[in-house]
Design an enzyme around this catalytic site. Structure first.
Site, PDB file in Angstrom:
ATOM      1  N   THR A 169       0.887  -1.174   0.000  1.00 22.45           N
ATOM      2  CA  THR A 169       0.000   0.000   0.000  1.00 22.45           C
ATOM      3  C   THR A 169       0.922   1.220   0.000  1.00 22.45           C
ATOM      4  O   THR A 169       2.142   1.065   0.113  1.00 22.45           O
ATOM      5  CB  THR A 169      -0.940  -0.036   1.239  1.00 22.45           C
ATOM      6  OG1 THR A 169      -1.716  -1.223   1.186  1.00 22.45           O
ATOM      7  CG2 THR A 169      -1.851   1.167   1.364  1.00 22.45           C
ATOM      8  N   THR A 224      -4.132   1.591  -2.373  1.00 24.71           N
ATOM      9  CA  THR A 224      -3.669   0.200  -2.300  1.00 24.71           C
ATOM     10  C   THR A 224      -4.199  -0.672  -3.427  1.00 24.71           C
ATOM     11  O   THR A 224      -5.235  -0.350  -4.034  1.00 24.71           O
ATOM     12  CB  THR A 224      -4.115  -0.422  -0.947  1.00 24.71           C
ATOM     13  OG1 THR A 224      -3.465  -1.675  -0.768  1.00 24.71           O
ATOM     14  CG2 THR A 224      -5.612  -0.630  -0.871  1.00 24.71           C
ATOM     15  N   GLU A 235      -3.932  -3.892  -2.229  1.00 22.59           N
ATOM     16  CA  GLU A 235      -3.911  -4.871  -1.148  1.00 22.59           C
ATOM     17  C   GLU A 235      -2.531  -5.506  -1.014  1.00 22.59           C
ATOM     18  O   GLU A 235      -1.606  -4.839  -0.627  1.00 22.59           O
ATOM     19  CB  GLU A 235      -5.008  -5.925  -1.294  1.00 22.59           C
ATOM     20  CG  GLU A 235      -5.564  -6.453   0.033  1.00 22.59           C
ATOM     21  CD  GLU A 235      -4.591  -7.115   0.983  1.00 22.59           C
ATOM     22  OE1 GLU A 235      -4.183  -6.440   1.947  1.00 22.59           O
ATOM     23  OE2 GLU A 235      -4.261  -8.297   0.818  1.00 22.59           O
TER      24      GLU A 235
HETATM   25  N1  GLY Z   1      -5.472  -3.816   1.981  1.00 21.60           N
HETATM   26  C1  GLY Z   1      -4.934  -2.943   2.937  1.00 21.60           C
HETATM   27  C2  GLY Z   1      -5.980  -2.225   3.704  1.00 21.60           C
HETATM   28  O1  GLY Z   1      -6.951  -1.797   3.145  1.00 21.60           O
HETATM   29  O2  GLY Z   1      -5.878  -2.079   4.882  1.00 21.60           O
END
Ligand code: GLY
Length: 599
Positions: free
Chosen positions: A390, A408, A410
């Site tokens: 991210t 992000t 992810e």
């Molecule tokens: N995928 C990282 C978050 O949204 O916390």
């Protein structure tokens, strides 16, 4: 010389991690992204315009972390009206998603398979989110803000050590799909630091969006290519791993504009991200508990890095993460007891469990429901480790408008699926949901999958205010550790009164579940003052876990990457600081153009 290169050189030669200015300041985790934002400020753009340009440039130079195949949260503060908004472009589950879609043979699918199949791909929100922000508060067009990224993709940039390291240690993700491998492992050889990376397909895609507008992403050939790409499945999962996104899901996607969550800490006001992120709520809960302790007071055994300070931080993290696991999800789909979780009486009752002289047994989630709505006393659902990737970037313009953005796809490299012919990675955001529905264990399932729902996030873009005026914008990547990186920096600024760069450099400590496994930093020499072995031994003696054997240095981690800007209320000067944990860069812009009105 291309203007983006001119800015890059300016950035590299000036490259201070700390810069002061009454003008515009940008801070990003890659110099070329900071340069893109700075260029837009130089061209008369405001903070929202610059944030848009940084987002698109990061897709090119830090593609493993964020991009148009993912989602983001943007906090925007408007100087003229004093208002703060959140643009939520979090990915959503498709209409055909179901609570048990990550369950196979009665078990949750293994994360490495689930997250690299099309099933994990959420409907991407970044393009609509940026477009929404620009339409409301920007002064530049989508095409203007895409221009630096298009140049970077078309003409290339030098691979830095962080991108090279992420390609080398990719968990196979850049190798699973030929389109991804062709970009990052041309001819089967992983790109190394110093290699030149040109991304023609990505340039073409960004140009398409610049020419035809955001709808070119959500309709037509590009949308069809996304839908086809996410039908990819891992052979280990068979048909069950195929993505469920349709053209209608893409066409229906809208970014949401929300009110920020507002809290207070020792006279400061904090505005953060509401659900579907747990980021703002969990940070505010922890601050609420920690306000009961004089963390800055060395005379009473507290102060930065003392065992007493670290102990109460650990305990507050354990309590808040117990609540997070049970109560927080997408508020548009499930009722989140936000008021109850932040209720002063409820926080008092949680903080009362923290003893300075002993470690508590594993805490369960509390019952904020009595202060908000009724619900049973829940169990803790299973959790998984979250990715360190991210990205976060911050900007303040010359008018004092501020944007704080965490973005992000992810996991590092997202799903690993590059949309063929379009050159961008698709996210694996849907694995941020509970893979095994928590309702099956008697839990309320706040973060279980359901149609059109957004997975719970940890992203925590923050804005700090004093006397009603914004004084700092910051945030971090790092999965669930985002929340603790942001907490550490907040305490460093407020309790330990550190200057911004020191607040970012200082070692961080993190616990992301009620069981309380401690992770702490010390890997890099700039992480000062260190958490010494004597301090760690004191924590071990209290029963804290995760630090290894007595007498050894268990603080070996690196977490987060905080990019920040601050506004000095006394002088009106703007400053920035960036994180050495990545190639953070700050650029100050003294515009030569006539001022244009801010938003
Ligand atoms: N995928 C990282 C978050 O949204 O916390």
């Amino acid at each position: 010389m291309h203007s983006i290169m001119r800015w890059l050189i300016l950035c590299l030669v000036s490259s201070p991690l700390l810069a002061a200015s009454p003008d515009g300041v940008v801070s990003a985790s890659h110099p070329a992204a900071a340069a893109a934002g700075a260029r837009i400020l130089e061209e008369g753009g405001n903070a929202v315009d610059a944030a848009a340009a940084m987002q698109f440039a990061l897709n090119v130079v830090e593609p493993q972390s964020s991009g148009i195949g993912g989602g983001a949260f943007m906090l925007v503060h408007l100087a003229r009206t004093g208002e703060t908004f959140v643009v939520d472009s979090r990915e959503r589950a498709p209409a055909a998603a179901s609570a048990d879609m990550f369950v196979s043979n009665g078990e949750a699918m293994a994360f490495p398979f689930a997250s690299t199949s099309g099933l994990a791909v959420g409907v991407p929100g970044t393009v609509r989110g940026v477009d929404t922000a620009l339409r409301r508060w920007g002064t530049k067009t989508l095409a203007d803000t895409l221009a630096p990224a298009i140049e970077l993709a078309e003409h290339g940039f030098r691979v830095n050590r962080f991108l090279a390291a992420d390609i080398a240690a990719d968990d196979g993700r850049t190798q699973l799909h030929p389109e991804t491998a062709a970009i990052f492992r041309p001819g089967g050889v992983p790109l190394a630091e110093g290699d030149w990376l040109v991304q023609r397909d990505l340039a073409k895609t960004l140009r398409l969006i610049a020419t035809k507008g955001q709808d070119a992403f959500y309709h037509g050939p590009l949308a069809r290519a996304i839908v086809t790409a996410q039908q990819h499945t891992r052979s280990e999962l068979g048909e069950a791993g195929k993505g469920r996104m349709t053209l209608d899901d893409l066409a229906d996607y809208q970014a949401a504009v929300r009110e920020p969550l507002i809290g207070h800490y020792r006279g400061w006001t904090i505005k953060g991200m509401p659900p579907p992120s747990s980021g703002g709520l969990t940070v505010l809960q922890m601050l609420g508990m920690l306000e009961r302790f004089p963390l800055g007071d060395a005379a009473h055994g507290f102060g930065f890095g003392s065992p007493k300070t670290l102990h109460v931080m650990i305990e507050a993290m354990r309590l808040a993460f117990a609540d997070r696991a049970v109560w927080i999800g997408d508020d548009d789909s499930v009722r989140v007891p936000t008021r109850g979780l932040l209720d002063a009486g409820y926080i008092d009752s949680r903080a009362a469990r923290i003893r300075t002289d002993s470690r508590m047994a594993t805490p369960r989630a509390g019952d904020p429901a009595a202060r908000h709505h009724t619900a049973g006393q829940p169990e803790l659902p299973r959790i998984r480790e979250e990715s360190p990737h991210t990205t976060h970037f911050s900007v303040v313009d010359r008018w004092g408008n501020v944007a704080s953005v965490t973005s992000t796809i992810e996991y590092t490299w997202g799903s690993g699926i590059t949309v063929p012919g379009y050159g961008f990675l698709l996210n694996n955001e849907l694995t941020d949901f509970n893979l095994m529905p928590a309702t099956t264990a008697g839990d309320r399932g706040a973060n279980d999958v359901s149609p059109r729902k957004r997975p719970r996030s940890s992203m925590a873009p923050m804005l700090l205010f004093r006397d009603g005026k914004p004084v700092a914008a910051y945030g971090s990547p790092g999965g669930a550790t985002i929340i603790n990186s942001v907490l550490n920096v907040t305490l460093n600024l407020i309790d330990h009164k550190m200057p911004l760069q020191q607040a970012i450099d200082a070692p961080r400590l993190s616990v992301t579940n009620a069981a309380g496994k401690v992770a702490c930093e010390g890997e890099e020499t700039f992480m000062q003052p260190r958490f010494g072995i004597d301090v760690q031994d004191a924590l071990r003696k209290q029963g804290h876990v995760g630090l290894g054997e007595a007498g050894t240095d268990g603080c070996q981690e690196t977490m987060g990457s905080v990019q920040a800007v601050v506004i000095d209320l006394a002088t009106g000067a703007h400053h920035g600081a960036a994180d050495r944990r990545r190639e953070g860069a700050v650029i100050r812009v003294t515009p030569s153009l006539q001022p244009r009105p801010g938003p």
